[in-house]
Design a protein around this motif. Structure first.
Motif, PDB file in Angstrom:
ATOM      1  N   LEU A   1       0.816  -1.205   0.000  1.00  0.00           N
ATOM      2  CA  LEU A   1       0.000   0.000   0.000  1.00  0.00           C
ATOM      3  C   LEU A   1       0.853   1.259   0.000  1.00  0.00           C
TER       4      LEU A   1
ATOM      5  N   TRP B   1       1.218   5.032   1.700  1.00  0.00           N
ATOM      6  CA  TRP B   1       0.886   5.672   2.964  1.00  0.00           C
ATOM      7  C   TRP B   1       1.179   7.167   2.893  1.00  0.00           C
TER       8      TRP B   1
ATOM      9  N   THR C   1      -0.789   7.350   7.560  1.00  0.00           N
ATOM     10  CA  THR C   1      -2.216   7.103   7.351  1.00  0.00           C
ATOM     11  C   THR C   1      -2.378   6.522   5.958  1.00  0.00           C
ATOM     12  N   TRP C   2      -3.377   5.681   5.810  1.00  0.00           N
ATOM     13  CA  TRP C   2      -3.590   5.002   4.539  1.00  0.00           C
ATOM     14  C   TRP C   2      -4.145   5.969   3.502  1.00  0.00           C
TER      15      TRP C   2
END
Length: 100
Positions: free
Chosen positions: A55, A57, A71-72
């Motif tokens: 992912l 970030w 935080t995503w």
């Protein structure tokens, strides 16, 4: 180990490749243990490295005196976010000529 007052964040180096990384538990309910590179990515670089299990970030810091927080960058993340974006760390492939 985290430094006192770091709120679960630990700036350190990868033990294998020595790249600067940030280790942090991200999330309030089902936290993920993330080790993220500290090199900011451009939008094109983000698209190139994004995978289902890797992912992107958002690296936020309210002031120079507060710890950085990951935080995503999910679908609700603002498109014009001014914060740097980083990805989960992966060591570069080992050079077979320097194994020993």
């Amino acid at each position: 180990m985290s430094r006192p007052g770091s709120a679960g964040a630990d700036d350190s180096r990868c033990p294998r490749c020595q790249a600067p990384v940030l280790r942090q538990l991200v999330g309030n309910v089902a936290a993920l243990n993330i080790t993220a590179d500290l090199t900011p990515l451009t939008p094109a670089e983000q698209a190139a490295v994004r995978e289902p299990n890797r992912l992107i970030w958002c690296l936020r810091q309210a002031s120079p005196f507060t710890p950085r927080r990951l935080t995503w960058t999910g679908r609700d993340h603002p498109a014009g976010c001014p914060h740097p974006h980083v990805t989960e760390h992966r060591c570069p492939p080992a050079d077979p000529t320097t194994l020993f």
